[in-house]
Design a protein around this motif. Structure first.
Motif: not given
Length: 448
Positions: A50, A86, A88, A183-190
């Motif tokens: 990711d 990223r 994405s 976290r803000e980029l939506g990568l914390w679980q990536g």
């Protein structure tokens, strides 16, 4: 090389100013990054990533066009300026750096609305997770006293850094900024690849919920395939490097020391806007060699220098007077071998194929010289390609050529006792159906 001097014996500034032709390259680096964005996306797809977390200075430069200050002043220390690529949005890199370095280095003439910034004050990660903004949006140090109007540089720095802080206040420390960005980029679980172990420590300390690996090869894998800007930077670096070596080769004389040759190469590279990296003289790379050149000697010069961190690599043989017949045959063999290899280079060949083609060509051509064929990718380092793990050590894998690679194939004669040494080498770009040189071509032997 003659540099005009003023009355005090100092060089005239007008004789040393930057090459006007370089302006477009500098502008491109101020407005974008060298990285091949399409190849970055392909590599992340191939490894199911990711994002890539980047801390190594050379890779930060590759991703952002920005060379971190710590790489110039604190060699060997963990990084303090970071980038995130990223999958994405590979064309929208992220910068994480200190408020001061953002003002003091990043904002120096750079215009990058495509880069989102997370700033911090302290190079540490010692106080656990940081929620929300931790510091007000103001610039540390260098306050505007208002006595006179800001200079253009001051005004640009201030407006650029204030814009970043108005968008997102700074964090107390680097670890907080890194985790907040993820976290803000939506990568914390990536799924993440990191190029430095400091990331693993930060992620573990903050209980990262995704998957992360330390992989030093990912960015080198991307760097194999050059972007148009990288090809332009490489061509610029390579041509200056060629001219510097040619100047040094034509200046060679019996009695000149190897140290004299090193000093001259440094000067000739600098005069053309390059920074010397090394000069191999007659198989010797050390600048401590005390010996002198001899009449009747054959010697190769293998020169490497860089422009904006992109490297040129070029080698030629020099005859000082009339060398022995064995040395002449060696120079012929080196040039013959390189020409045979260059004509065969194309996508789909492996490094091992290149070695085989060179050895077969020597045999068919009737040459008995022993030549060490050494293909390598060239770019942000003299040898700039991913390695493979060999019990904790790294060795060169058997890489397959692809369009967009810039390749060197070292062809030095390894025989001793022939009256000197010989070598021939150019940089070529692999094209869809072959290869083409990225610099001007020259005769394989310089005679003085």
């Amino acid at each position: 090389m003659i540099i005009p001097m003023n009355a005090t014996g100092s060089p005239l500034l007008s004789s040393l100013t930057a090459n006007p032709a370089d302006a477009a390259l500098y502008d491109a680096l101020s407005q974008g990054a060298p990285i091949n964005v399409e190849e970055a996306a392909r590599v992340m797809d191939r490894h199911d990533l990711d994002a890539i977390l980047i801390g190594e200075p050379v890779s930060v430069f590759h991703a952002l066009g920005h060379w971190p200050q710590i790489a110039r002043t604190r060699l060997g220390q963990p990084p303090g300026t970071f980038a995130i690529l990223r999958r994405s949005a590979p064309d929208r890199p992220v910068l994480i750096t200190s408020r001061f370095l953002h003002y003091y280095t990043w904002a120096d003439g750079r215009v990058r609305p495509d880069v989102d910034c997370w700033l911090y004050d302290d190079l540490a990660d010692d106080d656990g997770p940081v929620e929300g903004s931790a510091l007000p949006g103001d610039i540390p140090l260098c306050p505007d006293r208002g006595a006179v109007a800001l200079s253009p540089l001051e005004a640009h720095r201030l407006s650029t850094s204030r814009a970043a802080l108005n968008h997102r206040h700074a964090y107390r420390n680097a670890g907080g900024a890194i985790t907040a960005a993820l976290r803000e980029l939506g990568l914390w679980q990536g799924r993440l690849a990191c190029d430095h172990p400091v990331f693993a420590e930060v992620l573990a300390r903050h209980n990262h919920a995704g998957f992360a690996i330390i992989d030093y090869n990912i960015m080198r894998e991307i760097r194999l395939i050059k972007s148009p800007l990288e090809i332009a930077l490489m061509s610029r670096a390579a041509e200056a490097n060629v001219q510097a070596l040619e100047a040094v080769g034509h200046a060679a004389r019996a009695g000149a020391t190897y140290r004299d040759m090193h000093a001259l190469f440094r000067a000739e590279a600098a005069a053309r806007g390059n920074t010397a990296v090394f000069l191999n003289i007659d198989r010797a790379s050390s600048e401590l060699v005390p010996f002198a050149l001899r009449d009747g000697q054959a010697l190769f010069l293998d020169a490497v220098s860089h422009f904006q961190h992109y490297h040129g690599d070029f080698a030629r043989t020099v005859f000082i007077g009339d060398p022995p017949a064995a040395a002449r045959r060696a120079a012929d063999a080196a040039a013959f071998a390189w020409n045979a290899v260059r004509e065969a280079l194309k996508p789909g060949l492996k490094y091992s194929d290149i070695v085989r083609i060179g050895q077969e060509a020597l045999k068919k051509g009737g040459h008995d010289a022993i030549i060490g064929f050494g293909p390598h990718s060239c770019g942000l380092a003299h040898t700039d390609e991913p390695g493979e793990d060999a019990g904790g050590f790294w060795r060169k894998p058997d890489i397959t050529l692809r369009p967009g690679m810039i390749l060197s194939v070292d062809c030095p004669v390894l025989d001793s006792g022939i009256g000197g040494s010989a070598h021939c080498e150019d940089l070529v770009l692999i094209t869809p159906d072959g290869c083409e040189p990225i610099h001007s071509l020259h005769e394989p032997v310089i005679v003085v």
